[in-house]
Design a protein around this motif. Structure first.
Motif, short mmCIF file in Angstrom:
data_model
loop_
_atom_site.label_atom_id
_atom_site.label_comp_id
_atom_site.label_asym_id
_atom_site.label_seq_id
_atom_site.Cartn_x
_atom_site.Cartn_y
_atom_site.Cartn_z
N GLU A 26 0.81 -1.08 0.09
CA GLU A 26 -0.07 0.01 0.08
C GLU A 26 0.82 1.22 -0.03
OE1 GLU A 26 -2.50 -0.37 3.24
OE2 GLU A 26 -4.00 -1.82 2.32
N GLY A 27 1.81 1.40 0.68
CA GLY A 27 2.54 2.39 0.78
C GLY A 27 3.58 2.67 -0.48
N PHE A 28 4.02 1.55 -0.88
CA PHE A 28 5.01 1.53 -1.99
C PHE A 28 4.34 1.99 -3.28
CE2 PHE A 28 6.85 -0.92 -5.66
CZ PHE A 28 8.29 -0.77 -5.37
N PHE A 29 3.03 1.53 -3.30
CA PHE A 29 2.25 1.78 -4.63
C PHE A 29 1.72 3.20 -4.60
CE2 PHE A 29 2.27 -2.60 -6.01
CZ PHE A 29 2.74 -2.26 -7.33
N SER A 30 1.35 3.68 -3.14
CA SER A 30 0.82 5.01 -3.16
C SER A 30 1.89 6.09 -3.75
CB SER A 30 0.34 5.37 -1.82
OG SER A 30 1.38 5.43 -0.99
N LYS A 31 3.16 5.90 -3.30
CA LYS A 31 4.31 6.53 -3.54
C LYS A 31 4.60 6.59 -5.26
CE LYS A 31 6.70 6.41 0.79
NZ LYS A 31 5.72 5.69 1.62
N ILE A 32 4.36 5.25 -5.63
CA ILE A 32 4.80 5.08 -7.23
C ILE A 32 3.69 6.06 -7.96
CG2 ILE A 32 4.82 3.75 -9.00
CD1 ILE A 32 7.08 3.48 -7.09
N THR A 33 2.46 5.88 -7.35
CA THR A 33 1.32 6.49 -8.12
C THR A 33 1.28 7.88 -8.10
OG1 THR A 33 -0.31 4.59 -7.32
CG2 THR A 33 -1.38 6.52 -8.23
N LYS A 34 1.84 8.54 -6.92
CA LYS A 34 2.14 9.88 -6.94
C LYS A 34 3.11 10.42 -7.83
CE LYS A 34 0.20 10.52 -2.23
NZ LYS A 34 0.65 10.84 -1.05
N ALA A 35 4.22 9.39 -7.89
CA ALA A 35 5.51 9.79 -8.75
C ALA A 35 5.05 9.95 -10.31
CB ALA A 35 6.44 8.82 -8.46
N GLU A 52 12.68 9.11 -5.76
CA GLU A 52 12.22 9.72 -4.55
C GLU A 52 11.52 8.72 -3.64
OE1 GLU A 52 10.06 13.37 -2.24
OE2 GLU A 52 11.13 13.67 -4.22
N ALA A 53 10.33 7.86 -4.53
CA ALA A 53 9.41 7.23 -4.02
C ALA A 53 10.23 5.85 -3.54
CB ALA A 53 8.40 6.92 -5.07
N LEU A 54 11.07 5.38 -4.31
CA LEU A 54 11.86 3.98 -3.91
C LEU A 54 12.58 4.26 -2.73
CD1 LEU A 54 12.99 2.96 -7.47
CD2 LEU A 54 11.44 1.63 -6.05
N VAL A 55 13.18 5.15 -2.36
CA VAL A 55 14.02 5.79 -1.54
C VAL A 55 13.17 5.61 0.02
CG1 VAL A 55 15.60 7.47 -0.19
CG2 VAL A 55 16.04 6.78 -2.74
N SER A 56 12.33 6.48 -0.26
CA SER A 56 11.20 6.61 0.88
C SER A 56 10.52 5.26 1.29
CB SER A 56 10.23 7.64 0.58
OG SER A 56 9.24 7.23 -0.45
N ALA A 57 10.53 4.24 0.33
CA ALA A 57 10.03 2.82 0.75
C ALA A 57 11.23 1.91 1.04
CB ALA A 57 9.33 2.24 -0.75
N THR A 276 4.60 -3.90 8.88
CA THR A 276 5.60 -2.70 8.47
C THR A 276 5.43 -2.31 7.05
OG1 THR A 276 7.77 -1.74 8.28
CG2 THR A 276 7.69 -3.98 7.79
N ALA A 277 5.63 -1.02 6.70
CA ALA A 277 5.35 -0.52 5.21
C ALA A 277 7.00 -0.44 4.80
CB ALA A 277 4.86 0.87 5.14
N LYS A 278 7.87 -1.10 5.33
CA LYS A 278 9.34 -0.79 4.99
C LYS A 278 9.90 -2.19 4.34
CE LYS A 278 10.31 2.56 8.73
NZ LYS A 278 11.20 2.63 9.88
N GLY A 279 9.11 -3.05 3.93
CA GLY A 279 9.35 -4.17 3.21
C GLY A 279 10.39 -4.23 1.95
N GLY A 280 10.51 -2.70 1.49
CA GLY A 280 11.20 -2.58 0.50
C GLY A 280 12.91 -2.65 0.83
N VAL A 281 13.20 -2.86 2.08
CA VAL A 281 14.53 -3.20 2.62
C VAL A 281 14.78 -4.35 2.18
CG1 VAL A 281 13.88 -4.05 4.95
CG2 VAL A 281 16.01 -2.84 4.72
N VAL A 282 14.02 -5.51 1.92
CA VAL A 282 14.56 -6.90 1.60
C VAL A 282 15.23 -6.46 0.18
CG1 VAL A 282 13.45 -9.00 0.69
CG2 VAL A 282 12.56 -7.98 2.54
N LEU A 283 14.85 -5.84 -0.70
CA LEU A 283 15.60 -5.53 -1.92
C LEU A 283 16.89 -4.92 -1.66
CD1 LEU A 283 12.64 -3.52 -3.94
CD2 LEU A 283 13.10 -6.25 -3.70
#
Length: 322
Positions: A26-35, A52-57, A276-283
């Motif tokens: 949800e957090g990831f795609f909201s940031k991508i959509t805004k981008a 910016e969206a990827l870094v914030s995710a 968490t909304a920080k699952g991007g850290v896996v990448l």
């Protein structure tokens, strides 16, 4: 169909993963959509917004730059890309980032390498990341897959760790080797391996102390544990597994830096991704350290510790938001 498919089901596993990644998605795609809002083509502004969206995710600077560079090459090569294609391209590049890290299927279906027995896993990680709980979940799932398991409570500096592992031992019906608080961790590890060899168990999982305030001391302690284990099984431990709390985002990256400097980490388990909304850290972790992620935790139940499947993870990350 593998044993894991029979026990848990691939469909059930994907559904569990999708649910566990809901906050991140949800957090990831909201940031991508805004981008990309209001844009028809992938231009420099879109790429800046996407970065910016990827870094914030919590994908991390280094990994974000790699992804953006790959997309820029696609844009230059294909000359014209619209924002409708960006999701598909981004999904491909994220999957490539994960696949680029070493692939290892040794735990697929909770199976173990066939060329040795017992298989010794040394588990490291700071206090509070879910290390002891992860060991309990591993014990449950290996047992469910028909493996005999022995636990070693070598985190002797924290009484709660021994007590917690004892509870998991009782809950899963898996035996445990433990000593009183303050005992030499290497002594516990040695006794565990001796017992495991005598009982001809399939897998030995050893918990270790989760302190990081003194890296030199940590290194000495882990080296000593390895040395005494190798007196019994020269090639052990077969796996040094670092457990990281995914909800801490970039702090998990810092912990990975310290532990990989202190010992030869061969595998990662990333926990608490469901909260968490920080699952991007896996990448970021998989890309930066080139150490395979073997398991991820997406819930409290023992079956919520999933064998990490890169393709399933990306499908979960990019699944439609309900």
């Amino acid at each position: 169909m593998g044993l894991f498919d029979k026990l848990f089901g691939k469909k059930q596993q994907q559904e569990t993963l999708d649910q566990g990644l809901q906050k991140t998605r949800e957090g990831f795609f909201s940031k991508i959509t805004k981008a990309i809002a209001g844009k028809s083509t992938v231009d420099e502004e879109v790429l800046d917004n996407l970065e910016e969206a990827l870094v914030s995710a919590d994908v991390g600077i280094e990994t974000t730059v790699e992804i953006i560079n790959r997309i820029e090459k696609r844009v230059a090569r294909d000359k014209y890309l619209n924002t409708n294609e960006l999701n598909s391209i981004l999904k491909q590049e994220v999957e490539d980032i994960l696949v680029a890290s070493p692939s290892d299927t040794s735990y697929e279906n909770y199976e173990l390498p066939a060329d040795h027995k017992p298989h010794v896993i040394l588990v490291v990680g700071v206090n509070g990341v879910g290390k002891t709980t992860t060991i309990g979940k591993l014990a449950h799932n290996f047992s469910k897959a028909g493996k005999s398991v022995l636990l070693g409570a070598a985190d002797t500096f924290r009484a709660a760790a021994v007590d917690q592992l004892t509870i998991w031992s009782e809950r899963t019906g898996v035996p445990i080797v433990k000593k009183e608080m303050g005992s030499d961790p290497a002594s516990v590890a040695y006794d565990t391996v001796i017992s495991g060899v005598a009982k001809e168990v399939d897998v030995i999982i050893i918990d270790t102390a989760g302190r990081l305030h003194n890296k030199a001391y940590l290194m000495d302690e882990l080296t000593k544990i390895k040395r005494v284990v190798q007196k019994v099984i020269p090639e052990a431990p077969h796996e040094v597994m670092l457990v990281l709390d995914g909800s801490t985002g970039q702090n998990a990256l810092e912990q990975a830096k310290h532990f990989t400097a202190a010992t030869d980490v061969t595998a990662l388990t990333i926990t608490k991704l469901d909260g968490t909304a920080k699952g991007g850290v896996v990448l970021a972790i998989a890309h930066q350290f080139k150490i395979p992620v073997k398991f991820i935790g997406v819930g409290e139940k023992a079956t919520d510790l999933l064998v990490f499947d890169k393709h399933q993870f990306v499908e979960g990350l990019f699944a439609p938001v309900a």
